[in-house]
Design a protein around this motif. Structure first.
Motif, PDB file in Angstrom:
ATOM      1  N   GLU A  54      47.114  28.808  32.711  1.00 18.50           N
ATOM      2  CA  GLU A  54      46.137  28.298  33.679  1.00 18.50           C
ATOM      3  C   GLU A  54      46.661  28.371  35.113  1.00 18.50           C
ATOM      4  N   SER A  55      47.970  28.596  35.276  1.00 20.36           N
ATOM      5  CA  SER A  55      48.549  28.731  36.614  1.00 20.36           C
ATOM      6  C   SER A  55      48.232  30.088  37.236  1.00 20.36           C
ATOM      7  N   TYR A  56      47.701  31.005  36.432  1.00 17.03           N
ATOM      8  CA  TYR A  56      47.372  32.353  36.903  1.00 17.03           C
ATOM      9  C   TYR A  56      45.858  32.488  37.101  1.00 17.03           C
ATOM     10  N   PRO A  57      45.434  33.347  38.027  1.00 22.73           N
ATOM     11  CA  PRO A  57      43.993  33.569  38.244  1.00 22.73           C
ATOM     12  C   PRO A  57      43.423  34.538  37.201  1.00 22.73           C
ATOM     13  N   TRP A  60      38.177  36.051  35.284  1.00 23.89           N
ATOM     14  CA  TRP A  60      37.590  37.155  36.044  1.00 23.89           C
ATOM     15  C   TRP A  60      36.316  36.756  36.772  1.00 23.89           C
ATOM     16  N   TRP A  61      35.773  35.570  36.456  1.00 25.04           N
ATOM     17  CA  TRP A  61      34.551  35.105  37.101  1.00 25.04           C
ATOM     18  C   TRP A  61      34.834  34.083  38.207  1.00 25.04           C
ATOM     19  N   LYS A  62      36.141  33.808  38.479  1.00 21.72           N
ATOM     20  CA  LYS A  62      36.445  32.725  39.419  1.00 21.72           C
ATOM     21  C   LYS A  62      37.727  33.008  40.197  1.00 21.72           C
ATOM     22  N   ASN A  63      37.618  33.138  41.509  1.00 19.06           N
ATOM     23  CA  ASN A  63      38.767  33.168  42.417  1.00 19.06           C
ATOM     24  C   ASN A  63      39.866  34.121  41.944  1.00 19.06           C
ATOM     25  N   ILE A  64      39.498  35.358  41.656  1.00 18.89           N
ATOM     26  CA  ILE A  64      40.439  36.299  41.053  1.00 18.89           C
ATOM     27  C   ILE A  64      41.542  36.742  42.012  1.00 18.89           C
ATOM     28  N   ALA A  65      41.360  36.503  43.317  1.00 19.17           N
ATOM     29  CA  ALA A  65      42.373  36.918  44.296  1.00 19.17           C
ATOM     30  C   ALA A  65      43.407  35.824  44.569  1.00 19.17           C
ATOM     31  N   ALA A  66      43.261  34.685  43.916  1.00 17.68           N
ATOM     32  CA  ALA A  66      44.188  33.574  44.163  1.00 17.68           C
ATOM     33  C   ALA A  66      45.585  33.924  43.656  1.00 17.68           C
TER      34      ALA A  66
END
Length: 237
Positions: A54-57, A60-66
């Motif tokens: 969960e620490s990784y983005p 694919w439907w949410k904030n993928i560039a984080a």
């Protein structure tokens, strides 16, 4: 790059961490080996690994560039280490195994630095390893991943081990411990500063001395009275 332990040093370090983990487990439950099963440790590793993912983005439907939350990755990886040490001590299925398949799986941990998709595949394999009770392999993978991520997992373990003691002293088992302080900071976050200046080479070279300095720093942060504090030697009795 951090000083990564060679095979002999890693074996020695794991033996020391195993002693500390056994002592903490006894503090929590004197009959922990009778009351826990290998499935318990496998499940704990599965859940901690899921929290790490969960620490990784990955969504694919949410904030993928984080960016990945690497501070939390470190904390969750140390939690996996705690449970893998416990599973190995209780009798995992792979003690002493050095198969070609295991070595290939260990080498594959280098993918954690390539990107989110590759890192998640590494962690999903750890979940599968835990399900097969390959706790010794999980231990080796945790150290390999720490080296790839360039952080001092030995110091982090000692700090989190001390925090786990602090939590038990504060009523964690009875659900009366407060993880968030009045300033809104979670207790895990308070560990980073306790080990920020300590290198892997230092703690490998002087485990007792450097380890005691970490214990003292963590106990000081949480204002633990002297009579409730332990030392490295005490934890390894």
């Amino acid at each position: 790059m951090p000083h990564s332990p060679d095979d002999q040093s890693l074996t020695e370090i794991l033996a020391k961490l195993s002693q500390m983990q056994n002592a903490l487990n006894r503090f929590i439950d004197p009959d922990w080996k009778a009351n826990r099963s290998l499935d318990d440790w496998a499940l704990a590793i599965t859940l901690e690994t899921a929290e790490l993912i969960e620490s990784y983005p990955w969504k694919w439907w949410k904030n993928i560039a984080a960016p990945a939350d690497m501070k939390n990755v470190r904390i969750e990886l140390v939690d996996i280490l705690h449970f893998a040490l416990s599973g190995a001590a209780q009798g995992g299925a792979d003690e002493g195994s050095e198969t070609g398949e295991a070595e290939a799986s260990l080498a594959a941990t280098a993918a954690v630095t390539k990107g989110t998709k590759e890192a998640i595949q590494v962690y999903r394999q750890i979940i599968r390893d835990a399900d097969m009770k390959k706790f010794h392999l999980v231990l080796r993978k945790v150290f390999a991943i720490a080296a790839h991520y360039d952080f001092n997992i030995i110091a982090y373990y000692v700090a989190k081990h001390t925090l786990n003691h602090v939590r038990q002293l504060g009523g964690y088992k009875k659900d009366s411990y407060q993880k968030i302080n009045p300033e809104g900071m979670e207790d895990n976050e308070m560990l980073h500063s306790c080990i920020a200046q300590i290198s892997s080479a230092e703690i490998i070279g002087d485990f007792e001395g450097v380890g005691n300095s970490i214990l003292t720093s963590v106990y000081n942060v949480f204002e633990i009275p002297e009579h409730q504090r332990n030392t490295i030697v005490k934890w390894m009795e």
